[in-house]
Design a protein around this motif. Structure first.
Motif, PDB file in Angstrom:
ATOM      1  N   SER A   1      -5.102   6.435  -7.504  1.00  0.00           N
ATOM      2  CA  SER A   1      -6.021   6.730  -6.404  1.00  0.00           C
ATOM      3  C   SER A   1      -5.323   6.443  -5.078  1.00  0.00           C
ATOM      4  N   TYR A   2      -4.900   7.521  -4.397  1.00  0.00           N
ATOM      5  CA  TYR A   2      -4.185   7.388  -3.129  1.00  0.00           C
ATOM      6  C   TYR A   2      -4.784   8.373  -2.131  1.00  0.00           C
ATOM      7  N   PRO A   3      -5.903   8.022  -1.486  1.00  0.00           N
ATOM      8  CA  PRO A   3      -6.587   8.944  -0.563  1.00  0.00           C
ATOM      9  C   PRO A   3      -5.657   9.444   0.533  1.00  0.00           C
ATOM     10  N   GLY A   4      -5.798  10.736   0.822  1.00  0.00           N
ATOM     11  CA  GLY A   4      -4.996  11.346   1.870  1.00  0.00           C
ATOM     12  C   GLY A   4      -3.660  11.872   1.399  1.00  0.00           C
ATOM     13  N   TYR A   5      -3.378  11.711   0.105  1.00  0.00           N
ATOM     14  CA  TYR A   5      -2.098  12.161  -0.445  1.00  0.00           C
ATOM     15  C   TYR A   5      -2.337  13.137  -1.594  1.00  0.00           C
ATOM     16  N   HIS A   6      -1.386  14.034  -1.780  1.00  0.00           N
ATOM     17  CA  HIS A   6      -1.404  14.918  -2.940  1.00  0.00           C
ATOM     18  C   HIS A   6      -0.790  14.149  -4.113  1.00  0.00           C
TER      19      HIS A   6
ATOM     20  N   THR B   1       0.829  -1.189   0.000  1.00  0.00           N
ATOM     21  CA  THR B   1       0.000   0.000   0.000  1.00  0.00           C
ATOM     22  C   THR B   1       0.864   1.240   0.000  1.00  0.00           C
TER      23      THR B   1
ATOM     24  N   GLY C   1       2.348   4.856   1.121  1.00  0.00           N
ATOM     25  CA  GLY C   1       2.592   5.530   2.386  1.00  0.00           C
ATOM     26  C   GLY C   1       3.849   5.079   3.084  1.00  0.00           C
TER      27      GLY C   1
ATOM     28  N   ALA D   1       2.525  13.227   0.975  1.00  0.00           N
ATOM     29  CA  ALA D   1       1.591  13.449   2.083  1.00  0.00           C
ATOM     30  C   ALA D   1       1.170  14.916   2.100  1.00  0.00           C
ATOM     31  N   GLU D   2      -0.129  15.152   2.296  1.00  0.00           N
ATOM     32  CA  GLU D   2      -0.650  16.525   2.287  1.00  0.00           C
ATOM     33  C   GLU D   2       0.065  17.403   3.320  1.00  0.00           C
ATOM     34  N   SER D   3       0.519  16.817   4.418  1.00  0.00           N
ATOM     35  CA  SER D   3       1.126  17.588   5.505  1.00  0.00           C
ATOM     36  C   SER D   3       2.469  18.208   5.127  1.00  0.00           C
TER      37      SER D   3
END
Length: 359
Positions: A196-201, A170, A172, A322-324
């Motif tokens: 499609s990787y939810p939570g990521y830019h 997966t 991350g 990662a969005e962060s």
């Protein structure tokens, strides 16, 4: 940075106390308490005091003179003291303003140093880029010199990992995070998959189609290699590892080419795409390779693509962050460079027959 922050507030405390003490009547039975004024008011005061002009202070702070005058008025009201004498065509500091200015300036410089120190600390971290193995060797590394020239101070670490290919693990940190990753480091991935990787830019770089490639010396050798049917007489090279591709093989290529009766499993089999690529360069046979990953070799004439037949699929290369951390300067610099490089990958002509994988 608690110590640095405390010193900054101490400077403002001293400035406020000195200004108030210079105007207040001592009272042994009362304690003097106050709140620090807004930082914008202190910045306006320091700029106006330095220029002795609301207009010039406004230009420096990119606001209007009225806004500077308003901030100064708020500051004077909060202190209960005049800081400027508004003369007919001039501005002068009052004794209270002169007493306050040095420590306010020191406090602002202290805050600026704190921000600069935070930026410098962030820049000390590494940019860790985790990529599919063949993508690293054949696409990223040959282009990295341009990035190094543009960003000579960036601490770049490139790690090859099959975990960046959909279907292996997966997305991350758990999939590919280096064991010694530090808090100041920035981890980004280049993934090959569906996107499609939810939570990521996610930035899509380019798709991947697969073409037959070989050494130029095979074109001049016997048996000839002029039409797709001639491929039945060539040595087929196979990538049996997970590699950087999912699905297409020689059976699919021959179906698109309209050539039947070929043993598509014959020929040397290799554990990864890199070995099959080297075998093709050496003239051992014909390999089925990702077009973007052999673009340099084709442009340099080290490989040739005898036929305009391509196996197309939905999977593509994506930059995943990662969005962060996506707004960190190091990440932004790499992202902008990578997208510029990938946009230069013009897709070549593709056979009109589509692979089932592309549907």
């Amino acid at each position: 940075m608690p110590l640095l922050r405390t010193r900054c507030y101490d400077s403002f405390d001293v400035a406020m106390q000195q200004t108030i003490n210079s105007h207040a009547t001592p009272d042994k039975n009362s304690s003097m308490t106050y709140r620090l004024p807004p930082l914008n008011a202190l910045r306006a005061f320091e700029a106006a005091a330095r220029h002795l002009s609301f207009k010039n202070a406004a230009l420096e702070l990119s606001v209007t003179p009225t806004a500077v005058s308003h901030q100064i008025k708020l500051l004077e009201e909060s202190l209960g003291l005049p800081l400027f004498d508004r003369l007919t065509r001039a501005l002068a500091l009052t004794p209270q303003g002169e007493a306050m200015l040095p420590k306010v300036r020191e406090g602002l410089e202290c805050f600026a140093a704190a921000v600069e120190s935070a930026h410098a600390h962030a820049e000390q971290g590494r940019l860790v880029v985790v990529v599919p193995p063949s993508f690293a060797t054949r696409w990223l590394v040959p282009r990295l010199r341009r990035f190094a020239v543009a960003q000579p101070s960036l601490n770049l670490h490139v790690i090859r990992s099959l975990s960046t290919i959909d279907g292996n693990q997966t997305v991350g940190a758990a999939a590919s995070e280096p064991a010694d990753l530090r808090p100041e480091d920035s981890l980004v991935e280049i993934r090959f998959g569906g996107g499609s990787y939810p939570g990521y830019h996610v930035d899509r770089m380019f798709g991947s189609d697969y073409i037959a490639v070989c050494s130029p010396k095979l074109l001049a050798a016997e048996p000839p290699l002029r039409v797709p049917a001639d491929m039945r007489h060539q040595v087929l090279l196979h990538d049996d590892g997970a590699g950087d591709r999912i699905g297409p093989g020689w059976d699919e290529w021959f179906r698109l080419a309209g050539v039947s009766g070929v043993d598509t499993r014959a020929g040397p089999h290799f554990g990864d795409a890199g070995m099959a690529y080297v075998a093709a360069l050496d003239g051992l046979g014909v390999a089925l390779a990702s077009r973007p990953l052999v673009a340099n070799a084709l442009a340099q004439g080290r490989l040739v693509a005898p036929f305009d037949i391509a196996v197309v699929q939905n999977h593509a290369y994506h930059l995943v962050v990662a969005e962060s951390i996506v707004r960190r300067p190091a990440v932004q610099a790499f992202r902008h460079w990578l997208l510029e490089e990938s946009q230069a990958e013009a897709p070549g002509p593709v056979n009109s027959s589509a692979s089932p994988l592309a549907r």
